[in-house]
Design an enzyme around this catalytic site. Structure first.
Site, PDB file in Angstrom:
ATOM      1  N   ARG A 233       0.860  -1.184   0.000  1.00 10.32           N
ATOM      2  CA  ARG A 233       0.000   0.000   0.000  1.00 10.32           C
ATOM      3  C   ARG A 233       0.902   1.241   0.000  1.00 10.32           C
ATOM      4  NH1 ARG A 233      -3.296  -2.764  -1.622  1.00 10.32           N
ATOM      5  NH2 ARG A 233      -5.388  -3.235  -0.839  1.00 10.32           N
ATOM      6  N   GLU A 262      -2.436   7.478  -5.117  1.00 12.46           N
ATOM      7  CA  GLU A 262      -2.731   6.803  -6.387  1.00 12.46           C
ATOM      8  C   GLU A 262      -4.186   6.941  -6.830  1.00 12.46           C
ATOM      9  OE1 GLU A 262      -1.692   2.719  -5.176  1.00 12.46           O
ATOM     10  OE2 GLU A 262      -3.776   2.176  -5.565  1.00 12.46           O
ATOM     11  N   HIS A 294      -0.655  -0.162  -9.843  1.00  8.04           N
ATOM     12  CA  HIS A 294      -1.371  -1.116  -8.970  1.00  8.04           C
ATOM     13  C   HIS A 294      -1.903  -2.308  -9.781  1.00  8.04           C
ATOM     14  CE1 HIS A 294      -3.319  -1.242  -4.756  1.00  8.04           C
ATOM     15  NE2 HIS A 294      -3.150  -2.480  -5.210  1.00  8.04           N
TER      16      HIS A 294
HETATM   17  P1  NAI Z   1      -1.292 -11.352   4.944  1.00  3.08           P
HETATM   18  O1  NAI Z   1      -2.306 -10.882   5.936  1.00  3.08           O
HETATM   19  O2  NAI Z   1      -1.273 -12.790   4.542  1.00  3.08           O
HETATM   20  O3  NAI Z   1       0.175 -10.978   5.468  1.00  3.08           O
HETATM   21  C1  NAI Z   1       0.497  -9.734   6.019  1.00  3.08           C
HETATM   22  C2  NAI Z   1       1.583  -9.983   7.056  1.00  3.08           C
HETATM   23  O4  NAI Z   1       2.060  -8.708   7.494  1.00  3.08           O
HETATM   24  C3  NAI Z   1       1.108 -10.753   8.288  1.00  3.08           C
HETATM   25  O5  NAI Z   1       1.959 -11.860   8.521  1.00  3.08           O
HETATM   26  C4  NAI Z   1       1.191  -9.721   9.406  1.00  3.08           C
HETATM   27  O6  NAI Z   1       1.528 -10.308  10.655  1.00  3.08           O
HETATM   28  C5  NAI Z   1       2.300  -8.825   8.905  1.00  3.08           C
HETATM   29  N1  NAI Z   1       2.339  -7.493   9.494  1.00  3.08           N
HETATM   30  C6  NAI Z   1       1.332  -6.777  10.030  1.00  3.08           C
HETATM   31  N2  NAI Z   1       1.787  -5.566  10.448  1.00  3.08           N
HETATM   32  C7  NAI Z   1       3.113  -5.551  10.189  1.00  3.08           C
HETATM   33  C8  NAI Z   1       4.142  -4.599  10.395  1.00  3.08           C
HETATM   34  N3  NAI Z   1       3.889  -3.404  10.962  1.00  3.08           N
HETATM   35  N4  NAI Z   1       5.406  -4.909  10.008  1.00  3.08           N
HETATM   36  C9  NAI Z   1       5.674  -6.104   9.434  1.00  3.08           C
HETATM   37  N5  NAI Z   1       4.748  -7.058   9.215  1.00  3.08           N
HETATM   38  C10 NAI Z   1       3.479  -6.771   9.591  1.00  3.08           C
HETATM   39  O7  NAI Z   1      -1.462 -10.396   3.670  1.00  3.08           O
HETATM   40  P2  NAI Z   1      -1.040 -10.697   2.170  1.00  3.08           P
HETATM   41  O8  NAI Z   1      -2.137 -11.399   1.472  1.00  3.08           O
HETATM   42  O9  NAI Z   1       0.330 -11.251   2.137  1.00  3.08           O
HETATM   43  O10 NAI Z   1      -1.035  -9.206   1.576  1.00  3.08           O
HETATM   44  C11 NAI Z   1      -0.079  -8.242   1.998  1.00  3.08           C
HETATM   45  C12 NAI Z   1      -0.485  -6.873   1.460  1.00  3.08           C
HETATM   46  O11 NAI Z   1      -0.381  -6.860   0.047  1.00  3.08           O
HETATM   47  C13 NAI Z   1      -1.959  -6.509   1.723  1.00  3.08           C
HETATM   48  O12 NAI Z   1      -2.071  -5.838   2.941  1.00  3.08           O
HETATM   49  C14 NAI Z   1      -2.320  -5.602   0.592  1.00  3.08           C
HETATM   50  O13 NAI Z   1      -2.212  -4.274   1.037  1.00  3.08           O
HETATM   51  C15 NAI Z   1      -1.248  -5.863  -0.452  1.00  3.08           C
HETATM   52  N6  NAI Z   1      -1.811  -6.330  -1.718  1.00  3.08           N
HETATM   53  C16 NAI Z   1      -1.454  -5.660  -2.862  1.00  3.08           C
HETATM   54  C17 NAI Z   1      -1.932  -6.067  -4.083  1.00  3.08           C
HETATM   55  C18 NAI Z   1      -1.531  -5.374  -5.352  1.00  3.08           C
HETATM   56  O14 NAI Z   1      -2.151  -5.620  -6.401  1.00  3.08           O
HETATM   57  N7  NAI Z   1      -0.498  -4.537  -5.364  1.00  3.08           N
HETATM   58  C19 NAI Z   1      -2.876  -7.190  -4.181  1.00  3.08           C
HETATM   59  C20 NAI Z   1      -3.121  -7.870  -2.930  1.00  3.08           C
HETATM   60  C21 NAI Z   1      -2.624  -7.434  -1.747  1.00  3.08           C
END
Ligand code: NAI
Length: 336
Positions: A233, A262, A294
């Protein structure tokens, strides 16, 4: 159910209509973004289907609720754009697509790493113009470098595994460590990850705690010449601080699929307009910056999963079935 679908592009329409076969939902497709002025258009629709740059603030949600909306069906994993407390108060249920293809996003992060490193975008143009010089195309071997994964959830783990497979030493930082990551990487604290990594990739959600996680102080901890990748993000990064670090040469490469402002730019063809965002325009002037709009999620496989889960969520809601995809106000500090 009657569903008002905001921020619709032709590809959303195609995938949602295909997934709706047998479910019988009635779509009202709107190209406009959901915001205060457009929210009244959803009146009479029990469900509103929204994407990442739609505005789901308290006032917008109020208009939707008064218009008869009961369900917000997000076509995304991230829900940082939804005022969950307001939704809860208004009795609006919020459902999302928790995982549609973590591979799509991890593989796009890798594409950013590889393009920035080997400059294939520049080589492509050069060769087409008959310029076969290699000056300015020097890269580095990924093998043997240290890669730092911030947030080792579904996406971060996959990128860690890919980079481990390419011969990297992989470090991870996550307040909630997991066993799968430990098979390929080592957990360290955040400053340790910044100090040691040649490549840093952000995969944590945007929460109040992670807002501007990359700022003047944390940039100063990074190795000179490091590569920073953000497919998560935009607001994880303080863009002004990153611009300074690029100007000084301290930050070696920047790959972005997301940008804090964005919503005013991405997903539209603005090639005939004067872009007013000077911060963004400055970023585009650096030869070592690569920005995509994105699109990390944008594979056929992911679009199919998003549409099928979204339609499944709407049907579950309609039939009164509980859903594991519900986002509650308790998730504000933990969610994706
Ligand atoms: P997820 O929920 O499986 O993993 C996120 C991880 O980040 C968790 O293990 C959590 O404990 C950790 N976390 C939380 N706060 C943190 C911090 N302050 N510092 C370090 N780690 C922290 O989520 P997933 O599916 O891996 O997605 C990650 C991010 O990717 C989403 O939040 C979303 O914003 C972004 N995303 C972007 C897309 C794109 O098209 N560019 C598409 C899908 C997701």
């Amino acid at each position: 159910m009657k569903v008002a679908v905001f921020s619709t592009k032709a590809y959303d329409r195609r995938s949602l209509e295909a997934a709706n076969a047998g479910h019988g939902h009635e779509f009202f497709f709107l190209e406009s973004r959901l915001a205060l002025p457009t929210a009244p258009l959803a009146a009479g629709h029990g469900a509103v289907c929204a994407f990442i740059n739609d505005e789901l603030h308290a006032r917008t949600l109020g208009i939707l609720a008064r218009g008869g909306t009961k369900l917000i069906a997000l076509r995304s994993a991230g829900f940082n754009h939804v005022d969950l407390k307001a939704a809860h108060k208004l009795g609006l249920k919020v459902l999302r697509v928790p995982a549609y293809s973590p591979h799509a996003v991890a593989e796009h992060a890798l594409a950013l790493v590889m393009t920035l490193n080997r400059k294939t975008h520049r080589a492509y143009n050069r060769v087409r113009e008959g310029n076969f010089s290699l000056d300015g195309l020097l890269g580095f071997d990924i093998a043997g470098k240290t890669a730092g994964i911030v947030g080792t959830g579904k996406i971060g783990i996959i990128l860690g595994e890919i980079l481990a497979g390419m011969g990297c030493r992989v470090l991870g930082y996550d307040p909630f460590p997991n066993k799968r990551f430990k098979k390929i990487g080592t957990y360290v604290d955040f400053p340790g990850l910044l100090r040691e990594s040649h490549i840093i990739s952000l995969h944590c959600p945007l929460t109040p705690e992670s807002h501007h996680l990359i700022n003047k102080k944390t940039l100063a901890l990074m190795r000179p010449g490091a590569m920073l990748i953000n497919t998560s993000r935009g607001a994880l990064i303080d863009t002004q601080a990153v611009t300074h670090a690029l100007k000084s040469g301290h930050l070696g490469y920047l790959g972005l699929d997301v940008y804090e402002q964005e919503a005013d730019l991405f997903y539209e063809n603005l090639s005939e307009t004067i872009i007013q965002d000077d911060v963004f325009q400055r970023l585009l002037t650096f030869p070592n910056v690569l920005i995509t709009s994105h699109q990390a999620f944008f594979t056929g496989d992911a679009m199919k999963n998003i549409a099928e889960t979204t339609i499944g969520n709407i049907t579950d809601f309609e039939k009164g079935r509980p859903s594991a995809n519900e986002v509650t106000s308790r998730q504000i500090h933990h969610g994706a």
